[in-house]
Design an enzyme around this catalytic site. Structure first.
Site, PDB file in Angstrom:
ATOM      1  N   ASP A  96       0.130  -0.613 -17.081  1.00 19.70           N
ATOM      2  CA  ASP A  96      -1.056   0.236 -16.976  1.00 19.70           C
ATOM      3  C   ASP A  96      -0.765   1.666 -16.535  1.00 19.70           C
ATOM      4  O   ASP A  96      -1.661   2.375 -16.090  1.00 19.70           O
ATOM      5  CB  ASP A  96      -2.041  -0.393 -15.978  1.00 19.70           C
ATOM      6  CG  ASP A  96      -1.388  -0.702 -14.628  1.00 19.70           C
ATOM      7  OD1 ASP A  96      -0.352  -0.094 -14.304  1.00 19.70           O
ATOM      8  OD2 ASP A  96      -1.925  -1.559 -13.901  1.00 19.70           O
ATOM      9  N   GLU A 118       2.589  -7.507 -20.167  1.00 19.98           N
ATOM     10  CA  GLU A 118       1.639  -7.627 -19.048  1.00 19.98           C
ATOM     11  C   GLU A 118       0.236  -7.178 -19.493  1.00 19.98           C
ATOM     12  O   GLU A 118      -0.461  -6.421 -18.822  1.00 19.98           O
ATOM     13  CB  GLU A 118       2.093  -6.829 -17.819  1.00 19.98           C
ATOM     14  CG  GLU A 118       1.425  -7.277 -16.531  1.00 19.98           C
ATOM     15  CD  GLU A 118       1.843  -6.475 -15.315  1.00 19.98           C
ATOM     16  OE1 GLU A 118       2.715  -6.942 -14.563  1.00 19.98           O
ATOM     17  OE2 GLU A 118       1.302  -5.356 -15.114  1.00 19.98           O
ATOM     18  N   GLU A 132      -5.215   3.465 -13.703  1.00 12.66           N
ATOM     19  CA  GLU A 132      -4.584   2.319 -14.353  1.00 12.66           C
ATOM     20  C   GLU A 132      -5.558   1.419 -15.114  1.00 12.66           C
ATOM     21  O   GLU A 132      -5.219   0.890 -16.177  1.00 12.66           O
ATOM     22  CB  GLU A 132      -3.804   1.501 -13.319  1.00 12.66           C
ATOM     23  CG  GLU A 132      -2.538   2.167 -12.813  1.00 12.66           C
ATOM     24  CD  GLU A 132      -2.772   3.132 -11.662  1.00 12.66           C
ATOM     25  OE1 GLU A 132      -1.794   3.696 -11.150  1.00 12.66           O
ATOM     26  OE2 GLU A 132      -3.950   3.334 -11.264  1.00 12.66           O
ATOM     27  N   HIS A 205       0.133   2.880  -1.137  1.00 14.64           N
ATOM     28  CA  HIS A 205       0.271   4.151  -1.845  1.00 14.64           C
ATOM     29  C   HIS A 205      -0.821   4.384  -2.879  1.00 14.64           C
ATOM     30  O   HIS A 205      -0.890   5.451  -3.479  1.00 14.64           O
ATOM     31  CB  HIS A 205       1.608   4.193  -2.584  1.00 14.64           C
ATOM     32  CG  HIS A 205       1.642   3.254  -3.758  1.00 14.64           C
ATOM     33  ND1 HIS A 205       1.943   1.925  -3.620  1.00 14.64           N
ATOM     34  CD2 HIS A 205       1.388   3.442  -5.081  1.00 14.64           C
ATOM     35  CE1 HIS A 205       1.878   1.328  -4.801  1.00 14.64           C
ATOM     36  NE2 HIS A 205       1.533   2.223  -5.713  1.00 14.64           N
ATOM     37  N   ARG A 207      -3.580   5.364  -5.316  1.00 17.47           N
ATOM     38  CA  ARG A 207      -4.243   6.663  -5.414  1.00 17.47           C
ATOM     39  C   ARG A 207      -5.672   6.628  -4.872  1.00 17.47           C
ATOM     40  O   ARG A 207      -6.104   7.524  -4.140  1.00 17.47           O
ATOM     41  CB  ARG A 207      -4.255   7.123  -6.881  1.00 17.47           C
ATOM     42  CG  ARG A 207      -4.780   8.524  -7.113  1.00 17.47           C
ATOM     43  CD  ARG A 207      -4.910   8.789  -8.611  1.00 17.47           C
ATOM     44  NE  ARG A 207      -3.622   8.695  -9.286  1.00 17.47           N
ATOM     45  CZ  ARG A 207      -2.854   9.743  -9.562  1.00 17.47           C
ATOM     46  NH1 ARG A 207      -3.231  10.950  -9.204  1.00 17.47           N
ATOM     47  NH2 ARG A 207      -1.711   9.582 -10.208  1.00 17.47           N
ATOM     48  N   HIS A 238       6.009   5.634   0.639  1.00 18.46           N
ATOM     49  CA  HIS A 238       5.980   6.229  -0.702  1.00 18.46           C
ATOM     50  C   HIS A 238       6.303   7.717  -0.630  1.00 18.46           C
ATOM     51  O   HIS A 238       6.105   8.376   0.388  1.00 18.46           O
ATOM     52  CB  HIS A 238       4.587   6.017  -1.309  1.00 18.46           C
ATOM     53  CG  HIS A 238       4.516   6.187  -2.776  1.00 18.46           C
ATOM     54  ND1 HIS A 238       4.268   7.397  -3.379  1.00 18.46           N
ATOM     55  CD2 HIS A 238       4.661   5.297  -3.788  1.00 18.46           C
ATOM     56  CE1 HIS A 238       4.251   7.245  -4.691  1.00 18.46           C
ATOM     57  NE2 HIS A 238       4.483   5.988  -4.965  1.00 18.46           N
TER      58      HIS A 238
END
Length: 366
Positions: A96, A118, A132, A205, A207, A238
């Site tokens: 994604d 996936e 994503e 991490h 977003r 990260h």
């Protein structure tokens, strides 16, 4: 000779695609090309080295302060040139990411079939995870071959009108990667520091969590860690500067939590194998943790991997401070709950996903 182009750009993609690259390269009748976009740069090379994979093409698209529009434009332009040069029979993308979406779109523009590894993961919230959820839904419109990791993922695709004949349940290639990376003789100074304590491994991490949700996460984690004398935590932090700023502010002076630089794949898998449990807002780590028999608390409001929750190996905590604190505390105190979560069957595959995908590619005509 079938010409297969494999495209990835982030470390999680590389971990899941490198076992497939090596499987494809072992097959007679397939010529495999690898293109990395450089969506991650220094975080990618260690994975390639671990699997002994060499990229045929590297776009090196990442620039400081670059937005999604600029990133996408650079990838589309670069991939178009490479696809025209190689003229592959199929382009394989994973999951994604923006890399996956742009590679699928560039292939579509050139009428090259796309295989989506996936495929079928969904939250049905277009902004969670962002971007994503949009990327994977858009790829499903383009893909001719959908390699779904689970029956649940297949059902998502069928519900959206994807042709059943284009969907193949293969398991997830991340389980293939785990089978080669966890070592019984692994050693690390951070693990020595944590010896004698229950080790909590943390990643955060996402977003959409940056800002208030991430502060909630970190405040909750600090409260629990400081309340629990037999617990130590390690957070491989990260590279995102905003994630780092928030983490250093919220965890300053917390002696039983170590903030360390991101770990290479082999290191991270071995840290997981030696941890007591994991807390994460990541995607693939949910699968890896359960495959290793480690309970995982998912610090998000949605997950595209509900199988772990349904089998009882994972808990979705949300992103409120109290919700995370309560779930974390409960799992530390309730031994029977902890042991039951460790003992759940892994729903994400048997370590043979790459073999299945390579078999399908060999027997299909494009």
């Amino acid at each position: 000779m079938k010409r297969v182009m494999v495209v990835f750009g982030t470390r999680p993609e590389a971990i899941k695609m490198c076992p497939l690259v090596n499987e494809l390269k072992s097959r007679e009748g397939i010529r495999t090309f690898v293109c990395v976009t450089g969506q991650h740069t220094d975080m990618l090379s260690g994975v390639l080295d671990a699997f002994d994979v060499v990229a045929d093409y590297n776009l090196s698209v990442m620039r400081q302060g670059q937005g999604l529009s600029e990133l996408s434009r650079a990838m589309l332009e670069g991939l178009d040139k490479i696809f025209r040069e190689v003229n592959p029979d199929i382009v394989l993308v994973h999951g994604d990411t923006s890399t996956a979406f742009c590679a699928a779109l560039a292939a579509f523009y050139l009428k090259i079939p796309v295989g989506h590894v996936e495929a079928g993961l969904r939250t049905y919230d277009i902004y969670s995870p962002y971007p994503e959820e949009f990327n994977r839904r858009a790829i499903s419109i383009i893909a001719r071959y959908n390699f779904a990791p689970t029956e649940h993922a297949k059902k998502n695709l069928v519900r959206e009108g994807v042709a059943d004949r284009s969907i193949y349940i293969t398991g997830n290639t991340v389980i293939d990667a785990l089978s080669t990376s966890v070592k019984s003789d692994y050693r690390h100074t951070e693990l020595e520091w944590a010896q004698g304590s229950r080790l909590i491994l943390i990643t955060a991490h996402r977003r959409e969590n940056i800002g208030a949700p991430m502060r909630n996460i970190f405040k909750a984690l600090r409260r629990v860690i400081e309340d629990s004398e037999d617990v130590k935590a390690i957070y491989p932090i990260h590279k995102n500067p905003e994630v780092r700023r928030i983490a250093y502010e919220e965890f300053s002076g917390c002696e039983r939590l170590h903030l360390i630089e991101p770990l290479e794949m082999l290191d991270f898998h071995n840290f997981m194998a030696r941890s007591y449990m994991l807390l994460t807002d990541s995607g693939g780590i949910q699968e890896e943790a359960i495959a290793l028999g480690k309970p995982v608390l998912i610090m998000r409001n949605t997950t595209e991997r509900p199988e772990g929750i349904e089998t009882g190996g994972a808990v979705l905590t949300g992103t409120t401070e109290q919700g995370i604190y309560d779930n974390f505390t409960r799992l530390l105190k309730d031994r029977s709950l902890y042991e039951s979560m460790c003992d759940k069957k892994n729903p994400y595959g048997d370590g043979k996903a790459s073999q299945r995908i390579a078999d399908i590619i060999l027997r299909k005509s494009y």
